[in-house]
Design a protein around this motif. Structure first.
Motif, PDB file in Angstrom:
ATOM      1  N   ALA A 295      -8.386  -0.961 -35.904  1.00  0.00           N
ATOM      2  CA  ALA A 295      -8.547   0.491 -35.711  1.00  0.00           C
ATOM      3  C   ALA A 295      -7.760   1.329 -36.719  1.00  0.00           C
ATOM      4  CB  ALA A 295      -8.214   0.904 -34.284  1.00  0.00           C
ATOM      5  N   LEU A 296      -7.503   0.783 -37.918  1.00  0.00           N
ATOM      6  CA  LEU A 296      -7.005   1.665 -38.975  1.00  0.00           C
ATOM      7  C   LEU A 296      -8.032   2.761 -39.233  1.00  0.00           C
ATOM      8  CD1 LEU A 296      -4.808   2.277 -41.063  1.00  0.00           C
ATOM      9  CD2 LEU A 296      -6.018   0.784 -42.677  1.00  0.00           C
ATOM     10  N   GLU A 297      -9.307   2.416 -39.234  1.00  0.00           N
ATOM     11  CA  GLU A 297     -10.398   3.390 -39.129  1.00  0.00           C
ATOM     12  C   GLU A 297     -10.625   3.592 -37.630  1.00  0.00           C
ATOM     13  OE1 GLU A 297     -13.483   5.575 -38.580  1.00  0.00           O
ATOM     14  OE2 GLU A 297     -12.988   5.347 -40.710  1.00  0.00           O
ATOM     15  N   PRO A 298     -10.257   4.753 -37.078  1.00  0.00           N
ATOM     16  CA  PRO A 298     -10.248   4.894 -35.619  1.00  0.00           C
ATOM     17  C   PRO A 298     -11.574   4.593 -34.922  1.00  0.00           C
ATOM     18  CG  PRO A 298      -8.975   6.658 -36.602  1.00  0.00           C
ATOM     19  CD  PRO A 298      -9.648   5.933 -37.742  1.00  0.00           C
ATOM     20  N   ASP A 299     -12.687   4.769 -35.614  1.00  0.00           N
ATOM     21  CA  ASP A 299     -13.980   4.534 -34.976  1.00  0.00           C
ATOM     22  C   ASP A 299     -14.444   3.090 -35.067  1.00  0.00           C
ATOM     23  OD1 ASP A 299     -14.372   7.129 -34.037  1.00  0.00           O
ATOM     24  OD2 ASP A 299     -15.085   7.809 -35.993  1.00  0.00           O
ATOM     25  N   LEU A 300     -13.655   2.235 -35.679  1.00  0.00           N
ATOM     26  CA  LEU A 300     -13.900   0.793 -35.686  1.00  0.00           C
ATOM     27  C   LEU A 300     -12.738   0.147 -34.943  1.00  0.00           C
ATOM     28  CD1 LEU A 300     -15.034   0.217 -39.396  1.00  0.00           C
ATOM     29  CD2 LEU A 300     -16.493   0.301 -37.361  1.00  0.00           C
ATOM     30  N   ARG A 301     -12.935  -0.245 -33.701  1.00  0.00           N
ATOM     31  CA  ARG A 301     -11.834  -0.668 -32.847  1.00  0.00           C
ATOM     32  C   ARG A 301     -11.528  -2.162 -32.951  1.00  0.00           C
ATOM     33  NH1 ARG A 301      -9.306   3.726 -32.195  1.00  0.00           N
ATOM     34  NH2 ARG A 301      -8.033   2.627 -30.657  1.00  0.00           N
ATOM     35  N   GLY A 302     -12.326  -2.899 -33.714  1.00  0.00           N
ATOM     36  CA  GLY A 302     -12.148  -4.342 -33.782  1.00  0.00           C
ATOM     37  C   GLY A 302     -10.978  -4.773 -34.638  1.00  0.00           C
ATOM     38  N   GLU A 303     -10.613  -6.035 -34.475  1.00  0.00           N
ATOM     39  CA  GLU A 303      -9.489  -6.596 -35.214  1.00  0.00           C
ATOM     40  C   GLU A 303      -9.878  -7.004 -36.636  1.00  0.00           C
ATOM     41  OE1 GLU A 303      -9.125  -6.860 -30.943  1.00  0.00           O
ATOM     42  OE2 GLU A 303     -10.636  -7.773 -32.272  1.00  0.00           O
ATOM     43  N   GLY A 304     -11.130  -7.419 -36.822  1.00  0.00           N
ATOM     44  CA  GLY A 304     -11.552  -7.972 -38.105  1.00  0.00           C
ATOM     45  C   GLY A 304     -11.660  -6.933 -39.212  1.00  0.00           C
ATOM     46  N   SER A 305     -11.665  -7.432 -40.443  1.00  0.00           N
ATOM     47  CA  SER A 305     -11.707  -6.566 -41.629  1.00  0.00           C
ATOM     48  C   SER A 305     -13.097  -5.962 -41.817  1.00  0.00           C
ATOM     49  CB  SER A 305     -11.325  -7.371 -42.871  1.00  0.00           C
ATOM     50  OG  SER A 305     -10.015  -7.871 -42.767  1.00  0.00           O
ATOM     51  N   GLN A 306     -13.103  -4.730 -42.279  1.00  0.00           N
ATOM     52  CA  GLN A 306     -14.318  -4.010 -42.644  1.00  0.00           C
ATOM     53  C   GLN A 306     -14.045  -3.243 -43.934  1.00  0.00           C
ATOM     54  OE1 GLN A 306     -17.387  -3.945 -41.430  1.00  0.00           O
ATOM     55  NE2 GLN A 306     -17.135  -5.049 -39.487  1.00  0.00           N
ATOM     56  N   PRO A 307     -15.083  -2.873 -44.684  1.00  0.00           N
ATOM     57  CA  PRO A 307     -14.856  -2.214 -45.985  1.00  0.00           C
ATOM     58  C   PRO A 307     -14.127  -0.876 -45.901  1.00  0.00           C
ATOM     59  CG  PRO A 307     -17.083  -3.101 -45.864  1.00  0.00           C
ATOM     60  CD  PRO A 307     -16.502  -3.251 -44.495  1.00  0.00           C
ATOM     61  N   VAL A 308     -14.513  -0.006 -44.975  1.00  0.00           N
ATOM     62  CA  VAL A 308     -13.933   1.342 -44.953  1.00  0.00           C
ATOM     63  C   VAL A 308     -12.432   1.336 -44.630  1.00  0.00           C
ATOM     64  CG1 VAL A 308     -13.981   3.569 -43.749  1.00  0.00           C
ATOM     65  CG2 VAL A 308     -16.098   2.555 -44.598  1.00  0.00           C
ATOM     66  N   PRO A 309     -11.940   0.495 -43.723  1.00  0.00           N
ATOM     67  CA  PRO A 309     -10.483   0.460 -43.542  1.00  0.00           C
ATOM     68  C   PRO A 309      -9.720   0.082 -44.813  1.00  0.00           C
ATOM     69  CG  PRO A 309     -11.550  -0.532 -41.661  1.00  0.00           C
ATOM     70  CD  PRO A 309     -12.634  -0.279 -42.671  1.00  0.00           C
ATOM     71  N   ALA A 310     -10.316  -0.723 -45.691  1.00  0.00           N
ATOM     72  CA  ALA A 310      -9.659  -1.018 -46.970  1.00  0.00           C
ATOM     73  C   ALA A 310      -9.494   0.253 -47.792  1.00  0.00           C
ATOM     74  CB  ALA A 310     -10.466  -2.061 -47.741  1.00  0.00           C
ATOM     75  N   GLN A 311     -10.456   1.128 -47.688  1.00  0.00           N
ATOM     76  CA  GLN A 311     -10.370   2.429 -48.355  1.00  0.00           C
ATOM     77  C   GLN A 311      -9.192   3.238 -47.814  1.00  0.00           C
ATOM     78  OE1 GLN A 311     -14.148   4.625 -48.205  1.00  0.00           O
ATOM     79  NE2 GLN A 311     -13.044   6.368 -47.332  1.00  0.00           N
ATOM     80  N   HIS A 312      -9.037   3.274 -46.501  1.00  0.00           N
ATOM     81  CA  HIS A 312      -7.902   3.986 -45.915  1.00  0.00           C
ATOM     82  C   HIS A 312      -6.579   3.370 -46.382  1.00  0.00           C
ATOM     83  CE1 HIS A 312     -10.801   6.071 -43.608  1.00  0.00           C
ATOM     84  NE2 HIS A 312     -10.891   5.229 -42.588  1.00  0.00           N
ATOM     85  N   ALA A 313      -6.528   2.034 -46.425  1.00  0.00           N
ATOM     86  CA  ALA A 313      -5.295   1.369 -46.843  1.00  0.00           C
ATOM     87  C   ALA A 313      -4.921   1.758 -48.268  1.00  0.00           C
ATOM     88  CB  ALA A 313      -5.451  -0.140 -46.720  1.00  0.00           C
ATOM     89  N   LEU A 314      -5.893   1.785 -49.172  1.00  0.00           N
ATOM     90  CA  LEU A 314      -5.607   2.177 -50.553  1.00  0.00           C
ATOM     91  C   LEU A 314      -5.107   3.614 -50.622  1.00  0.00           C
ATOM     92  CD1 LEU A 314      -8.628   0.527 -52.397  1.00  0.00           C
ATOM     93  CD2 LEU A 314      -6.207  -0.062 -52.695  1.00  0.00           C
ATOM     94  N   GLU A 315      -5.636   4.478 -49.783  1.00  0.00           N
ATOM     95  CA  GLU A 315      -5.175   5.867 -49.764  1.00  0.00           C
ATOM     96  C   GLU A 315      -3.718   5.948 -49.327  1.00  0.00           C
ATOM     97  OE1 GLU A 315      -4.900   9.721 -50.391  1.00  0.00           O
ATOM     98  OE2 GLU A 315      -6.708   8.569 -50.874  1.00  0.00           O
ATOM     99  N   PHE A 316      -3.364   5.216 -48.273  1.00  0.00           N
ATOM    100  CA  PHE A 316      -1.991   5.265 -47.782  1.00  0.00           C
ATOM    101  C   PHE A 316      -1.028   4.639 -48.790  1.00  0.00           C
ATOM    102  CE2 PHE A 316      -3.879   5.083 -43.251  1.00  0.00           C
ATOM    103  CZ  PHE A 316      -4.072   6.451 -43.269  1.00  0.00           C
TER     104      PHE A 316
END
Length: 292
Positions: free
Chosen positions: A57-78
């Motif tokens: 849930a680094l991307e709040p609308d994806l609540r799963g534990e597994g990796s997805q592309p958009v949370p990687a985008q958030h990580a790079l921003e942070f």
């Protein structure tokens, strides 16, 4: 010209204490209270997976534990906000992206594994999802901004150029954000300027015209969160000033900023509002509208 004074910032700080996720509280402290960067990176580590991607849930609308592309985008921003673009996590993200990229060089919007965990209803994908300009262009732009030379960038950059130089390129609202990220940071500046000139009208079209805003459409400040990017050239000074005034007016009674998109499960509203509040304050400061 409206400005947000220290009292408004203090109200936002209290909102963050009461509602924000740990990572967003640490970002607030970093940007507005002179806090260190290390706690931001430490909080981000909790969302990282062994494959180098991000979930939980680094991307709040994806609540799963597994990796997805958009949370990687958030990580790079942070990571960039923390001034840590030399962090090994950047290379790990590139490795993760390479592992999910198709033959065309593009990253899917979302992977089929999304079906196995709770997620917002708009995160849908076929069994064999194609590469998508969103988030491929954002991810490429952010890796270029980080100074990365990861091999993933070669095919991904070619994918983005094919999209931008194809006759069918009609970016939707979120595609525009991705395209601008790519064009802001891709090293070939002449080609970027030519693509921006060619698509200028299409890039500006999805933005709301008035400062009141509409759901699921970006505002001029979403496309131009700081004065230096190409997105700022899409709008006149009067338009930007009107939206900055409206942004200050939109601070809630509780000190935070709200979001205009669908909230599908209750926890996502405070999570998104914390993230949004930090970003709105950063925009106000970038335009000189945050004053002590």
């Amino acid at each position: 010209m409206r400005v947000l004074r220290e009292t408004g910032l203090a109200r936002a700080e209290e909102f963050m204490r009461l509602n924000g996720r740990l990572i967003d509280r640490r970002l607030f402290a970093l940007h507005f209270r002179g806090g260190p960067a290390a706690p931001v990176l430490a909080a981000l580590r909790g969302y990282e997976n062994p494959d180098g991607g991000y979930g939980h849930a680094l991307e709040p609308d994806l609540r799963g534990e597994g990796s997805q592309p958009v949370p990687a985008q958030h990580a790079l921003e942070f990571i960039d906000q923390a001034g840590a673009n030399d962090d090994p996590a950047v290379t790990r993200i590139g490795d993760y992206l390479a592992s999910i990229t198709g033959d065309d060089g593009g990253v899917p919007f979302v992977l089929p594994s999304v079906r196995e965990t709770p997620h917002a209803p708009w995160w849908q994908t076929p069994d064999d999802p194609p590469g998508n300009i969103n988030p491929t262009a954002t991810l490429a732009g952010m890796l270029y901004r980080a100074g990365s030379a990861h091999p993933w960038l070669g095919p991904a950059t070619a994918f983005c150029w094919r999209y931008l130089e194809g006759a069918a390129a009609e970016p939707g609202p979120y595609d525009v954000l991705a395209v601008l990220s790519f064009l802001d940071h891709v090293p070939d500046r002449d080609r970027a300027e030519a693509a921006f000139a060619r698509h200028r009208d299409a890039l500006a079209a999805p933005a709301v015209s008035g400062p009141s805003g509409e759901e699921d459409r970006p505002t001029p400040l979403d496309l131009a969160p700081a004065p230096g990017g190409l997105g700022r050239r899409l709008f006149t000074d009067d338009v930007v000033d009107a939206h900055l005034d409206a942004l200050i007016e939109a601070q809630g009674e509780d000190g935070g900023w709200d979001v205009g998109f669908l909230i599908w499960t209750p926890i996502t509203r405070p999570e998104w509002r914390g993230r949004t509040t930090v970003e709105r304050l950063r925009t106000l400061r970038a335009y000189g509208r945050l004053k002590p």
